[in-house]
Scaffold this motif. Structure first.
Motif, short mmCIF file in Angstrom:
data_model
loop_
_atom_site.label_atom_id
_atom_site.label_comp_id
_atom_site.label_asym_id
_atom_site.label_seq_id
_atom_site.Cartn_x
_atom_site.Cartn_y
_atom_site.Cartn_z
N UNK A 6 0.82 -1.46 0.22
CA UNK A 6 0.04 0.11 -0.21
C UNK A 6 0.82 1.25 -0.01
N UNK A 7 1.97 1.19 0.68
CA UNK A 7 3.11 2.36 0.68
C UNK A 7 3.63 2.83 -0.54
N UNK A 8 4.02 1.46 -1.31
CA UNK A 8 5.05 1.59 -2.53
C UNK A 8 4.23 1.13 -3.83
N UNK A 9 3.19 0.28 -3.65
CA UNK A 9 2.89 -0.26 -4.93
C UNK A 9 3.39 -1.48 -5.19
N UNK A 10 4.59 -1.81 -4.46
CA UNK A 10 5.43 -3.13 -4.96
C UNK A 10 4.77 -4.22 -4.23
N UNK A 11 4.87 -5.30 -4.83
CA UNK A 11 4.29 -6.69 -4.22
C UNK A 11 5.44 -7.34 -3.72
N UNK A 12 5.41 -7.50 -2.32
CA UNK A 12 6.73 -8.17 -1.56
C UNK A 12 6.08 -9.29 -0.82
N UNK A 13 6.91 -10.26 -0.20
CA UNK A 13 6.63 -11.35 0.68
C UNK A 13 7.79 -11.25 1.73
N UNK A 14 7.70 -10.92 2.83
CA UNK A 14 8.45 -10.86 3.84
C UNK A 14 8.85 -12.36 4.42
N UNK A 15 10.06 -12.69 4.23
CA UNK A 15 10.41 -13.82 4.93
C UNK A 15 10.65 -13.69 6.39
N UNK A 16 10.36 -14.78 7.28
CA UNK A 16 10.67 -14.91 8.58
C UNK A 16 12.15 -14.27 8.76
N UNK A 17 12.20 -13.25 9.68
CA UNK A 17 13.67 -12.58 9.92
C UNK A 17 14.02 -11.68 8.84
N UNK A 18 13.20 -11.49 7.87
CA UNK A 18 13.38 -10.58 6.78
C UNK A 18 13.37 -9.06 7.02
N UNK A 19 14.06 -8.29 6.31
CA UNK A 19 14.07 -6.81 6.74
C UNK A 19 13.68 -6.06 5.18
N UNK A 20 12.85 -5.12 5.44
CA UNK A 20 12.57 -4.11 4.02
C UNK A 20 12.75 -2.91 4.60
N UNK A 21 13.31 -1.82 3.73
CA UNK A 21 13.47 -0.44 3.92
C UNK A 21 12.47 0.41 2.83
N UNK A 22 11.62 1.00 3.33
CA UNK A 22 10.83 1.87 2.62
C UNK A 22 11.16 3.46 3.12
N UNK A 23 11.56 4.26 2.10
CA UNK A 23 11.71 5.57 2.44
C UNK A 23 10.23 6.21 2.17
N UNK A 24 9.88 6.81 3.18
CA UNK A 24 8.68 7.48 3.28
C UNK A 24 8.79 8.83 2.24
N UNK A 25 8.04 9.09 1.30
CA UNK A 25 8.14 10.57 0.43
C UNK A 25 7.18 11.57 0.83
N UNK A 26 5.93 10.96 1.50
CA UNK A 26 4.87 11.92 1.79
C UNK A 26 4.11 11.27 3.04
N UNK A 27 4.61 11.61 4.17
CA UNK A 27 4.15 11.27 5.53
C UNK A 27 2.41 11.47 5.81
N UNK A 28 1.85 12.56 5.27
CA UNK A 28 0.67 12.70 5.17
C UNK A 28 -0.09 11.67 4.21
N UNK A 29 0.23 11.39 2.90
CA UNK A 29 -0.37 10.50 2.36
C UNK A 29 0.02 9.35 2.46
N UNK A 30 1.25 8.92 3.29
CA UNK A 30 1.66 7.51 3.12
C UNK A 30 2.09 6.92 2.06
N UNK A 31 3.02 7.45 1.24
CA UNK A 31 3.60 6.99 -0.03
C UNK A 31 4.89 6.92 0.21
N UNK A 32 5.49 6.03 -0.43
CA UNK A 32 7.04 5.75 -0.26
C UNK A 32 7.66 4.73 -1.32
N UNK A 33 8.99 4.59 -1.24
CA UNK A 33 9.78 3.86 -2.02
C UNK A 33 10.32 2.70 -1.34
N UNK A 34 10.23 1.56 -1.79
CA UNK A 34 10.76 0.28 -1.47
C UNK A 34 12.17 0.38 -2.06
#
Length: 155
Positions: free
Chosen positions: A115-143
């Motif tokens: 929802x933040x990035x438009x990217x389709x991801x699947x988090x593995x157990x103990x996996x880590x993702x970074x999203x840079x928030x571009x617009x905090x009000x709209x909650x949009x970001x980049x994976x």
């Protein structure tokens, strides 16, 4: 603002008969998280705050990372299973302009990242993702990246 999403380590117990919300990390899960935490320290990973789900498998994960990085963690019911954009918005607003490490669950993290990035991801157990928030009000970001524990433990 950087948002990091760390899924808890393995917590699948073969003969578990208690409520799901009480499942702790397995021995393998602890080792996964310890390896990820060591990698984060080597990478000089330093979020401003660590926020975790109150479920044992998540706060155990947060505790291991917290000890390795020397950063205190806070437990919040907003990261319990069922996290949605409204809960994420509340957490982001409470910690505006701070880099946040969230420790929690699937499928919540994959859904929120999509929802933040438009990217389709699947988090593995103990996996880590970074999203840079571009617009905090709209909650949009980049994976920016998604790292499974196999990659992190090699660091």
């Amino acid at each position: 603002m950087k948002l990091f999403f760390l899924r808890h380590g393995e917590a699948n117990w073969e003969d578990w008969t208690k409520p799901d919300d009480e499942r702790p990390l397995t021995k393998k899960g602890r080792k996964q998280v310890e390896a990820v935490a060591r990698a984060l320290r080597k990478l000089e990973f330093h979020p401003n705050v660590i926020l975790t789900s109150p479920l044992p498998r998540a706060w155990e994960t947060a505790n291991i990372v917290s000890q390795e990085l020397g950063i205190e963690y806070e437990t919040t019911s907003l990261l319990a299973p069922g996290l949605d954009l409204n809960g994420l918005r509340q957490l982001v607003n409470e910690h505006m302009d701070r880099d946040i490490l969230f420790v929690g669950h699937e499928p919540d993290f994959s859904r929120v990242i999509a929802l933040l990035t438009g990217g389709n991801v699947r988090m593995a157990k103990a996996g880590l993702a970074r999203v840079d928030l571009q617009d905090g009000a709209a909650l949009t970001g980049q994976l920016v990246w998604l790292a499974p524990p196999k990659i992190l433990k090699e660091i």
